[in-house]
Design an enzyme around this catalytic site. Structure first.
Site, mmCIF file in Angstrom:
data_model
loop_
_atom_site.group_PDB
_atom_site.id
_atom_site.type_symbol
_atom_site.label_atom_id
_atom_site.label_comp_id
_atom_site.label_asym_id
_atom_site.label_seq_id
_atom_site.Cartn_x
_atom_site.Cartn_y
_atom_site.Cartn_z
ATOM 1 N N THR A 22 0.898 -1.161 0.131
ATOM 2 C CA THR A 22 -0.056 0.010 -0.100
ATOM 3 C C THR A 22 0.816 1.190 0.177
ATOM 4 O O THR A 22 2.021 1.350 0.511
ATOM 5 C CB THR A 22 -0.889 0.059 1.174
ATOM 6 O OG1 THR A 22 -1.959 -1.037 1.459
ATOM 7 C CG2 THR A 22 -1.802 1.301 1.182
ATOM 8 N N ASP A 82 8.775 3.579 4.842
ATOM 9 C CA ASP A 82 8.915 5.194 5.041
ATOM 10 C C ASP A 82 10.317 5.174 5.341
ATOM 11 O O ASP A 82 10.735 6.371 5.099
ATOM 12 C CB ASP A 82 7.843 5.419 6.186
ATOM 13 C CG ASP A 82 6.586 5.347 5.764
ATOM 14 O OD1 ASP A 82 6.244 5.793 4.736
ATOM 15 O OD2 ASP A 82 5.838 4.298 6.415
ATOM 16 N N GLY A 93 3.961 2.019 7.671
ATOM 17 C CA GLY A 93 2.572 2.194 8.368
ATOM 18 C C GLY A 93 2.308 3.994 8.266
ATOM 19 O O GLY A 93 1.436 4.258 8.738
ATOM 20 N N GLY A 95 0.803 5.128 5.805
ATOM 21 C CA GLY A 95 -0.345 5.096 5.337
ATOM 22 C C GLY A 95 -1.245 4.461 5.963
ATOM 23 O O GLY A 95 -2.473 4.497 5.318
ATOM 24 N N GLU A 101 -0.348 -5.063 6.236
ATOM 25 C CA GLU A 101 1.011 -5.176 5.445
ATOM 26 C C GLU A 101 1.724 -6.279 5.874
ATOM 27 O O GLU A 101 2.476 -7.075 5.268
ATOM 28 C CB GLU A 101 1.729 -3.923 5.473
ATOM 29 C CG GLU A 101 1.189 -3.088 4.543
ATOM 30 C CD GLU A 101 1.632 -1.440 4.539
ATOM 31 O OE1 GLU A 101 1.567 -0.805 3.403
ATOM 32 O OE2 GLU A 101 2.309 -1.056 5.525
ATOM 33 N N LYS A 119 14.496 7.513 1.292
ATOM 34 C CA LYS A 119 14.047 6.741 2.365
ATOM 35 C C LYS A 119 15.127 5.987 3.271
ATOM 36 O O LYS A 119 14.910 5.401 4.063
ATOM 37 C CB LYS A 119 13.031 6.000 2.045
ATOM 38 C CG LYS A 119 11.868 6.401 1.367
ATOM 39 C CD LYS A 119 10.982 7.235 2.086
ATOM 40 C CE LYS A 119 9.926 8.000 1.428
ATOM 41 N NZ LYS A 119 8.797 7.075 0.863
#
Length: 327
Positions: A22, A82, A93, A95, A101, A119
């Protein structure tokens, strides 16, 4: 888009069960999978989405979908992150889909992470808040409990508000995940010193559903940078020897259960040996004081004496605080 497409091109083959992540980067992996299924380049694929929005995207591309209920074993999962540290531990996380996930990606033989070079970090934490999914019941209590964990010291715990898909406050209502839970974002000023330990402490906290630390899960990271695309693979870890495992548990027994002023029973054997060794180390360093110990054999007595551990017997000390031994 480049890393999303490359992840499918390099790691997905016909007949596979594929986990679909995601986020803005994972979006392109899903897009590429849909293209290759439509063209016939890939066949007999089924996929498991990790969020409602990924499910909707996959359905729009006619990607056949299943769930973990029918397919608990995945060939590969592809997702963004991230933050990525040098050991390929992740913060995920942002999102809001961290629970689904992790549930999907931990079941995959290969977990491919797709990111841009921004990142990458030397230590997780300061660059992106760590999300922790918690139950709505007594959420303020759980927030305080999480913030008070030793491994989370120095962090600021903030309840996510507005949309669950963003850690930026964009509403007046508490953000709710696809699973009906809340998210606490932990903001760190300094890098997390021990991500695996923090992961365990968070997971063991009652009220915490899961967290955004993905440790020791990554197979490879595909990185888009100014010089093009690169791939960093996880180093294969040699299995620990029996002696190394015995040392770990022997040391941990003393670290976790022995305090200054105690009367300690010292067991006998190849594993208990390391508990005696650790006790001697901590007495010598001054980390433990006013300890007396009772050995359970002549050889344990000799080892303890060689380490200057003060010894007594049950004749003078019939009450022990703790005893450590193998089995």
């Amino acid at each position: 888009k480049m890393v999303g497409y490359k992840s499918v091109d390099d790691y997905v083959e016909s007949g596979m069960v594929v986990g679909l992540g995601t986020g803005s980067t994972a979006y392109y992996a899903v897009e590429r999978l849909g293209q290759k299924l439509k063209s016939g380049e890939l066949k007999d694929i089924v996929a498991i989405p990790t969020s409602v929005r990924t499910k909707e995207q996959a359905e729009s591309l006619d990607i056949p979908l299943v769930t973990l209920d029918t397919h608990s074993k995945l060939d590969v999962a592809i997702d963004g992150a991230d933050e990525v540290d040098p050991d390929l531990n992740l913060v995920k996380g942002g999102g809001g889909a961290l629970l689904r996930e992790k549930m999907v990606e931990v079941c995959a033989d290969k977990f491919i992470v797709i990111v841009d070079e921004s990142k990458l970090c030397e230590g997780l934490g300061p660059g992106f808040p760590l999300p922790v999914e918690i139950t709505p019941f007594c959420h303020e209590h759980t927030l305080r409990t999480v913030a008070a964990l030793p491994s989370c010291a120095g962090s600021e715990a903030i309840l996510r508000m507005g949309s669950s898909s963003s850690n930026v406050n964009d509403g007046d209502e508490i953000a709710v995940t696809d699973n009906g839970n809340y998210i606490v974002d932990l903001h760190f000023k300094e890098p997390i010193s021990d991500a695996p330990t923090m992961a365990k402490e968070l997971k063991n906290t009652v009220g915490v559903v899961d967290h955004g630390l993905f440790c020791d899960m990554t197979t490879a990271v595909i990185i888009a940078g100014s010089d093009g695309i690169s791939v960093k693979e996880a180093e294969a870890k040699a299995p620990l020897s029996q002696d190394e495992l015995k040392k770990m548990v022997g040391y941990k027994s003393v670290d976790d259960y022995v305090e200054s002023g105690m009367v300690v029973g010292l067991g006998t054997g190849s594993t208990a040996y390391y508990a005696v060794e650790r006790l001697g180390q901590k007495l010598k360093s001054g980390e433990l004081k006013d300890i007396v110990a009772i050995p359970t054999s002549v050889r344990t007595k000799e080892q303890a004496e060689s380490l200057d551990i003060p010894l007594v017997t049950l004749d003078t000390h019939s009450k022990l605080d703790v005893a450590i031994d193998g089995a």
